[in-house]
Design a protein around this motif. Structure first.
Motif, PDB file in Angstrom:
ATOM      1  N   SER A 127       0.110 -47.883 -41.558  1.00  0.00           N
ATOM      2  CA  SER A 127      -0.140 -49.221 -41.196  1.00  0.00           C
ATOM      3  C   SER A 127      -0.348 -49.398 -39.843  1.00  0.00           C
ATOM      4  CB  SER A 127       1.021 -50.192 -41.735  1.00  0.00           C
ATOM      5  OG  SER A 127       2.254 -49.701 -40.989  1.00  0.00           O
ATOM      6  N   VAL A 128      -0.990 -50.588 -39.641  1.00  0.00           N
ATOM      7  CA  VAL A 128      -1.417 -50.880 -38.151  1.00  0.00           C
ATOM      8  C   VAL A 128       0.175 -51.171 -37.305  1.00  0.00           C
ATOM      9  CG1 VAL A 128      -2.388 -52.572 -36.716  1.00  0.00           C
ATOM     10  CG2 VAL A 128      -3.390 -51.904 -38.783  1.00  0.00           C
ATOM     11  N   ALA A 129       1.078 -51.784 -37.987  1.00  0.00           N
ATOM     12  CA  ALA A 129       2.352 -52.114 -37.544  1.00  0.00           C
ATOM     13  C   ALA A 129       2.990 -50.896 -36.871  1.00  0.00           C
ATOM     14  CB  ALA A 129       3.012 -52.720 -38.398  1.00  0.00           C
ATOM     15  N   GLN A 130       2.919 -49.666 -37.920  1.00  0.00           N
ATOM     16  CA  GLN A 130       3.552 -48.394 -37.570  1.00  0.00           C
ATOM     17  C   GLN A 130       2.903 -47.849 -36.362  1.00  0.00           C
ATOM     18  OE1 GLN A 130       3.190 -47.101 -41.880  1.00  0.00           O
ATOM     19  NE2 GLN A 130       5.221 -46.107 -41.398  1.00  0.00           N
ATOM     20  N   ALA A 131       1.528 -47.832 -36.531  1.00  0.00           N
ATOM     21  CA  ALA A 131       0.658 -47.258 -35.376  1.00  0.00           C
ATOM     22  C   ALA A 131       1.025 -48.100 -34.193  1.00  0.00           C
ATOM     23  CB  ALA A 131      -0.708 -47.423 -35.662  1.00  0.00           C
ATOM     24  N   ILE A 132       1.275 -49.417 -34.028  1.00  0.00           N
ATOM     25  CA  ILE A 132       1.652 -49.906 -32.770  1.00  0.00           C
ATOM     26  C   ILE A 132       2.971 -49.715 -32.441  1.00  0.00           C
ATOM     27  CG2 ILE A 132       2.023 -52.370 -31.758  1.00  0.00           C
ATOM     28  CD1 ILE A 132      -0.194 -53.459 -33.406  1.00  0.00           C
ATOM     29  N   ALA A 133       3.829 -49.412 -33.240  1.00  0.00           N
ATOM     30  CA  ALA A 133       5.255 -49.282 -32.903  1.00  0.00           C
ATOM     31  C   ALA A 133       5.353 -47.815 -32.391  1.00  0.00           C
ATOM     32  CB  ALA A 133       6.474 -49.370 -34.394  1.00  0.00           C
ATOM     33  N   VAL A 134       4.777 -46.978 -32.987  1.00  0.00           N
ATOM     34  CA  VAL A 134       4.517 -45.635 -32.275  1.00  0.00           C
ATOM     35  C   VAL A 134       4.072 -45.668 -30.979  1.00  0.00           C
ATOM     36  CG1 VAL A 134       3.446 -43.318 -32.365  1.00  0.00           C
ATOM     37  CG2 VAL A 134       4.352 -44.609 -34.500  1.00  0.00           C
ATOM     38  N   ALA A 135       2.803 -46.312 -30.417  1.00  0.00           N
ATOM     39  CA  ALA A 135       2.259 -46.461 -29.327  1.00  0.00           C
ATOM     40  C   ALA A 135       3.377 -47.033 -28.154  1.00  0.00           C
ATOM     41  CB  ALA A 135       1.006 -47.238 -29.367  1.00  0.00           C
ATOM     42  N   GLU A 136       3.923 -48.037 -28.795  1.00  0.00           N
ATOM     43  CA  GLU A 136       4.867 -48.697 -27.817  1.00  0.00           C
ATOM     44  C   GLU A 136       5.925 -48.029 -27.577  1.00  0.00           C
ATOM     45  OE1 GLU A 136       4.491 -51.516 -26.074  1.00  0.00           O
ATOM     46  OE2 GLU A 136       2.569 -52.274 -27.140  1.00  0.00           O
ATOM     47  N   ALA A 137       6.576 -47.120 -28.454  1.00  0.00           N
ATOM     48  CA  ALA A 137       7.773 -46.383 -28.331  1.00  0.00           C
ATOM     49  C   ALA A 137       7.379 -45.194 -27.226  1.00  0.00           C
ATOM     50  CB  ALA A 137       8.157 -45.631 -29.601  1.00  0.00           C
ATOM     51  N   VAL A 138       5.959 -44.553 -27.433  1.00  0.00           N
ATOM     52  CA  VAL A 138       5.531 -43.850 -26.400  1.00  0.00           C
ATOM     53  C   VAL A 138       5.545 -44.275 -25.121  1.00  0.00           C
ATOM     54  CG1 VAL A 138       3.591 -42.341 -25.828  1.00  0.00           C
ATOM     55  CG2 VAL A 138       4.387 -42.363 -28.176  1.00  0.00           C
ATOM     56  N   GLU A 139       5.179 -45.328 -25.135  1.00  0.00           N
ATOM     57  CA  GLU A 139       4.979 -45.930 -23.758  1.00  0.00           C
ATOM     58  C   GLU A 139       6.304 -46.354 -23.122  1.00  0.00           C
ATOM     59  OE1 GLU A 139       1.997 -46.914 -21.987  1.00  0.00           O
ATOM     60  OE2 GLU A 139       1.004 -45.719 -23.798  1.00  0.00           O
ATOM     61  N   ARG A 140       7.348 -46.544 -23.882  1.00  0.00           N
ATOM     62  CA  ARG A 140       8.566 -46.505 -23.212  1.00  0.00           C
ATOM     63  C   ARG A 140       8.942 -45.450 -22.811  1.00  0.00           C
ATOM     64  NH1 ARG A 140       9.277 -50.085 -27.785  1.00  0.00           N
ATOM     65  NH2 ARG A 140      10.408 -48.475 -29.044  1.00  0.00           N
ATOM     66  N   GLY A 141       8.871 -44.273 -23.424  1.00  0.00           N
ATOM     67  CA  GLY A 141       9.336 -42.843 -22.978  1.00  0.00           C
ATOM     68  C   GLY A 141       8.808 -42.624 -21.697  1.00  0.00           C
ATOM     69  N   LEU A 142       7.331 -42.865 -21.820  1.00  0.00           N
ATOM     70  CA  LEU A 142       6.683 -42.384 -20.524  1.00  0.00           C
ATOM     71  C   LEU A 142       6.933 -43.328 -19.436  1.00  0.00           C
ATOM     72  CD1 LEU A 142       2.940 -42.379 -21.987  1.00  0.00           C
ATOM     73  CD2 LEU A 142       4.291 -40.334 -21.438  1.00  0.00           C
ATOM     74  N   LYS A 143       7.326 -44.441 -19.513  1.00  0.00           N
ATOM     75  CA  LYS A 143       7.887 -45.171 -18.562  1.00  0.00           C
ATOM     76  C   LYS A 143       8.921 -44.877 -17.837  1.00  0.00           C
ATOM     77  CE  LYS A 143       7.628 -48.919 -15.802  1.00  0.00           C
ATOM     78  NZ  LYS A 143       6.402 -49.291 -14.485  1.00  0.00           N
ATOM     79  N   ARG A 144       9.954 -44.327 -18.815  1.00  0.00           N
ATOM     80  CA  ARG A 144      11.368 -43.822 -18.285  1.00  0.00           C
ATOM     81  C   ARG A 144      11.089 -42.553 -17.673  1.00  0.00           C
ATOM     82  NH1 ARG A 144      14.497 -43.229 -24.100  1.00  0.00           N
ATOM     83  NH2 ARG A 144      15.995 -42.082 -22.385  1.00  0.00           N
ATOM     84  N   ARG A 145      10.118 -41.775 -18.006  1.00  0.00           N
ATOM     85  CA  ARG A 145       9.760 -40.592 -17.276  1.00  0.00           C
ATOM     86  C   ARG A 145       9.316 -40.803 -15.732  1.00  0.00           C
ATOM     87  NH1 ARG A 145       9.490 -35.729 -19.392  1.00  0.00           N
ATOM     88  NH2 ARG A 145       7.658 -35.240 -18.110  1.00  0.00           N
ATOM     89  N   GLU A 146       8.437 -42.048 -15.849  1.00  0.00           N
ATOM     90  CA  GLU A 146       7.792 -42.384 -14.567  1.00  0.00           C
ATOM     91  C   GLU A 146       8.874 -42.592 -13.643  1.00  0.00           C
ATOM     92  OE1 GLU A 146       4.936 -45.249 -15.178  1.00  0.00           O
ATOM     93  OE2 GLU A 146       3.500 -43.742 -16.249  1.00  0.00           O
ATOM     94  N   THR A 147       9.714 -43.512 -14.238  1.00  0.00           N
ATOM     95  CA  THR A 147      11.033 -44.032 -13.375  1.00  0.00           C
ATOM     96  C   THR A 147      11.620 -42.961 -12.714  1.00  0.00           C
ATOM     97  OG1 THR A 147      11.162 -46.282 -14.744  1.00  0.00           O
ATOM     98  CG2 THR A 147      12.979 -45.689 -13.109  1.00  0.00           C
TER      99      THR A 147
END
Length: 350
Positions: free
Chosen positions: A162-182
């Motif tokens: 689903s589109v909702a799952q795909a968006i949830a995945v992308a947003e979870a990845v972005e959160r993980g990447l942001k934590r790494r950047e921090t």
């Protein structure tokens, strides 16, 4: 020039081999494939199909690990095929581009346990430098995807329709990447992907037609997965997610031809690769061609299609009870049990 190689030379569109069979992977790499996927069921199918090549190895493995359980042996086999595929892909490995990776899936029985999925994902990265880890898109899986990304794991989200799952995945990845950047950690070698099992969207709606006695144009159902993938792709491009979409579960040529020209990946079983390479389908960009309104109107008769197509169609906690998710998990778990049975036939003889 064969069709798939022609596609990879003309466009950013990539394809992976949907198997860790060495023979099939060699065929695919020669024709432009840039990666491969596996899961416990795929590994089981490879071992069964090529059993003469693996009998000696399995017997030796059992004798060398006399106290190992059936599950232990199964995962030793999975690791061996993963490492072999990683070696075959290593010449085309590029950590920044995400090419040359082999996907290995977390234990299907961990679908509701984020900590176990993360622990196993981190372990898998020790097997080879070009590992991508498949994590299911359940509510626990979304938590695992963020944490695994933060830990530097290249994830491949799976069991996703689903589109909702795909968006949830992308947003979870972005959160993980942001934590790494921090924390000052580099993200240049993290190339996440999110699989949408487009053919299984079609499969599910066909089951719903029979179950709920819905009259619908059967041609429309062949475009259900295509519509979901194109909708998700459009959102991904608009929001500039780092995650890349990956189409899987082929049922007809639209599941390939409709996405030519896109900056995405498709994972193809060997049989479909041969069919496409030998076909007369024109290799041209169709990524911007939308599913016809007449098909969408038919598809919207299905509440389950609306859930899959609408970006707000489901919340993360609803992923766990979505019909396609549960059906696929049952199939995965049954396939895993069959793998256990195969190993048992070597461990216990009479």
């Amino acid at each position: 020039m064969e069709k798939l190689l022609e596609m990879t030379k003309q466009y950013a569109t990539q394809y992976w081999n949907d198997s860790c069979s060495m023979k099939e992977l060699a065929y695919a790499i020669k024709r432009g494939a840039t990666g491969a996927t596996s899961n416990p069921v795929i590994v089981k199918n490879v071992v069964k199909a090529e059993l003469d090549d693996y009998k000696g190895y399995i017997n030796t493995l059992i004798k060398s690990n006399s106290t190992a359980s059936e599950d232990d042996i199964v995962w030793m086999i999975i690791e061996k095929l993963t490492i072999d595929a990683a070696r075959l892909l290593e010449p085309i490995f590029d950590s920044a581009k995400g090419t040359g990776r082999i996907s290995v899936q977390t234990h299907p029985k961990y679908f509701n346990n984020a900590e176990k999925m993360v622990e196993q994902a981190i372990y898998f990265t020790t097997l080879a430098k070009n590992i991508q880890v498949k994590v299911p898109v359940t509510s626990a899986g979304i938590k695992a995807i963020e944490e695994a990304t933060y830990r530097g794991v290249n994830i491949n989200a799976t069991i996703s329709y689903s589109v909702a799952q795909a968006i949830a995945v992308a947003e979870a990845v972005e959160r993980g990447l942001k934590r790494r950047e921090t924390e000052g950690l580099a993200n240049s070698s993290i190339t996440p992907v999110c699989t949408l099992m487009i053919g299984r969207v079609d499969d599910w709606l066909k089951l719903v037609v029979s179950r709920d006695k819905i009259v619908v144009d059967p041609e429309a159902i062949e475009y259900a997965g295509v519509a979901v993938m194109k909708k998700a792709y459009s959102i991904y491009k608009q929001r500039d997610y780092k995650t890349k979409l990956l189409g899987a579960a082929f049922r007809n040529h639209h599941h390939w031809s409709a996405f030519i020209g896109g900056d995405l990946i498709m994972t193809m079983p060997h049989e479909w690769q041969k069919l496409f390479n030998d076909s007369d389908i024109e290799v041209k960009s169709r990524i911007d061609e939308q599913v016809q309104e007449k098909h969408l109107n038919q598809l919207k008769k299905f509440p389950d299609f609306i859930k899959a197509y609408d970006e707000n169609g489901m919340k993360a906690e609803e992923f766990d009870t979505y019909g396609m998710v549960n059906l696929n998990f049952r199939q995965f778990l049954t396939g895993y049990d069959e793998f256990i049975g195969l190993v048992r036939s070597f461990m216990i003889t009479y």
